[in-house]
Scaffold this motif. Sequence first.
Motif, PDB file in Angstrom:
ATOM      1  N   ARG A 129      -6.182   0.191   0.081  1.00  0.00           N
ATOM      2  CA  ARG A 129      -6.447   0.050  -1.371  1.00  0.00           C
ATOM      3  C   ARG A 129      -6.087   1.337  -2.100  1.00  0.00           C
ATOM      4  NH1 ARG A 129     -12.309  -1.601  -2.791  1.00  0.00           N
ATOM      5  NH2 ARG A 129     -11.455  -2.057  -4.836  1.00  0.00           N
ATOM      6  N   ARG A 144      -2.260   1.743  -2.271  1.00  0.00           N
ATOM      7  CA  ARG A 144      -1.644   0.833  -3.230  1.00  0.00           C
ATOM      8  C   ARG A 144      -1.818   1.319  -4.665  1.00  0.00           C
ATOM      9  NH1 ARG A 144       0.970  -3.257  -1.403  1.00  0.00           N
ATOM     10  NH2 ARG A 144       0.521  -4.227   0.601  1.00  0.00           N
ATOM     11  N   GLU A 145      -2.891   2.053  -4.920  1.00  0.00           N
ATOM     12  CA  GLU A 145      -3.072   2.615  -6.264  1.00  0.00           C
ATOM     13  C   GLU A 145      -2.077   3.725  -6.537  1.00  0.00           C
ATOM     14  OE1 GLU A 145      -6.925   3.720  -7.623  1.00  0.00           O
ATOM     15  OE2 GLU A 145      -7.611   1.636  -7.548  1.00  0.00           O
ATOM     16  N   PHE A 157       0.866   4.240  -4.755  1.00  0.00           N
ATOM     17  CA  PHE A 157       2.250   3.789  -4.518  1.00  0.00           C
ATOM     18  C   PHE A 157       2.291   2.269  -4.698  1.00  0.00           C
ATOM     19  CE2 PHE A 157       1.288   7.177  -1.299  1.00  0.00           C
ATOM     20  CZ  PHE A 157       1.968   8.208  -1.920  1.00  0.00           C
ATOM     21  N   PRO A 158       2.455   1.791  -5.932  1.00  0.00           N
ATOM     22  CA  PRO A 158       2.363   0.343  -6.179  1.00  0.00           C
ATOM     23  C   PRO A 158       3.367  -0.488  -5.373  1.00  0.00           C
ATOM     24  CG  PRO A 158       2.351   1.582  -8.239  1.00  0.00           C
ATOM     25  CD  PRO A 158       2.651   2.569  -7.166  1.00  0.00           C
ATOM     26  N   ASN A 159       4.489   0.114  -4.988  1.00  0.00           N
ATOM     27  CA  ASN A 159       5.502  -0.666  -4.256  1.00  0.00           C
ATOM     28  C   ASN A 159       5.428  -0.476  -2.741  1.00  0.00           C
ATOM     29  OD1 ASN A 159       6.595  -1.569  -6.695  1.00  0.00           O
ATOM     30  ND2 ASN A 159       7.727   0.349  -6.927  1.00  0.00           N
ATOM     31  N   ASN A 195      -2.799  -9.882   0.507  1.00  0.00           N
ATOM     32  CA  ASN A 195      -2.690  -9.104  -0.742  1.00  0.00           C
ATOM     33  C   ASN A 195      -2.791  -7.603  -0.460  1.00  0.00           C
ATOM     34  OD1 ASN A 195      -5.371  -9.455   0.064  1.00  0.00           O
ATOM     35  ND2 ASN A 195      -6.146  -9.070  -2.000  1.00  0.00           N
ATOM     36  N   ASN A 221      -7.597  10.841  -4.971  1.00  0.00           N
ATOM     37  CA  ASN A 221      -7.133   9.828  -4.025  1.00  0.00           C
ATOM     38  C   ASN A 221      -6.655  10.515  -2.738  1.00  0.00           C
ATOM     39  OD1 ASN A 221      -5.772   7.766  -2.651  1.00  0.00           O
ATOM     40  ND2 ASN A 221      -5.347   6.705  -4.574  1.00  0.00           N
TER      41      ASN A 221
END
Lengths: 352, 81
Positions: free
Chosen positions: A30, A33-34, A36-38, A57, A301
């Motif tokens: 999680r 993904r925040e 590095f959206p891709n 997901n 993060n």
Amino acid sequence: MASVTDTPLVIGVTGLNAIENPGPGLSVIRSLREGFPNVRIIGLAYESLEPGIYLHNLVDKTYLIPYPSAGSDALLQRLQHIQAIEGMDIIIPNFDAELQNFIKISPELQKAGIRTVLPTHKQLEACSKPNLAAFGKQYGFSVPKTVSISTVDELQVAADELNYPLVVKGKFYEAEVTYTAYQAQNAFYRLSAKWGTPIIVQQFVKGTEINVAGLGDGKGNTLSIIPMRKLYITDKGKAWAGITIADDKLLDIAQQFTAATKWHGGFELELMQDKAGELFIMEINPRFPAWIYLTAAAGQNQPVALAKMALGEQVEPLTDYQVGKMFIRYALDHIADVSEFQHFSAFGELGP
Amino acid sequence: MKLKTNIATSDNGFIFNPATGDSYTSNPIAAAILTMMKAGKTDADIKLQLLDIYEVESKALERDWEDWILQLKDANLLEAR
């Protein structure tokens, strides 16, 4: 100059077992993904019922990997096979028990294009549960009196020295607070059967449980520190809810830890603060904790910072974070088709 | 007595100690007193104001005040003297 993180990354992550004593994998994912959206996430699972395998997901594709007991050669062989398909840039291991193997094969992984940020064998050993008392003595940290034992007969000697209640701990995971010799023996047998020996017997310290998640740069600097007070604790002693807090003493102890060990990578200090305010290090976990997403939510993060370190980027120390940011864990019945379970069980992989 | 400077309070009576993560809820009167304490008013000023607002005898107020301070001390919300 474009950052290397502008290109889609492929990151392998272990610890997909989001169970009542959860692995950190899904929290790490999680967080990634925040940042590095891709990102393409490759799950690395040990068992076919690890929930992360079926959470598409979060995890793009999952591969079965051999248990740590199979040894580093088996792990390397499997990862080389996965690498030929996936082209992973980074792997973030999240289990204590697998770290020895990952550290051992990290030069081969590097040759295959997979970067890691891991402590050394020496650092790992120094902070392990059986060596924690000696570690505390060497660097001046308060650590509860601890005795490592390999047979149940040694339990009595340890009890005479430490007195009840005693905390009986497994080599890698789990701990039980015991009040009698009978309870301690039962805990010894249960934990040694599950995790092997030695079993760690520790003096019980009453107080407030506080955990600190940190990231060390390997040169003695701390790149991030987030302290969390446990608000709700399960019968396994795990935080089911927690809140970020601000206390300079907690930041200091994390900085002292990284300075003393020159820790490279993520870590968690499990602390107990007694009524007088003294902080005891109860355990040092050589990896991110399961609540690591709270660090992202609070403004630091740590998994993303670790990924950037792995890629060779300069990561400046993160200093600000939101105090009073909470996590409340929950359980959810995720629905999957038996065909997915069957596919993963039969072929050891699942996903497009 | 002074509240620790880092203690967060809200109008609805929620109290949060960011150093420990402890939180408390208080009733409207306590919330009002906390607001006055945070504003830096002295104990004497606050007590005068309470006597002015509420129908309470000064003896009873003193007794309740002592209890209030004990609760704040117990919750580790007051500055060390």
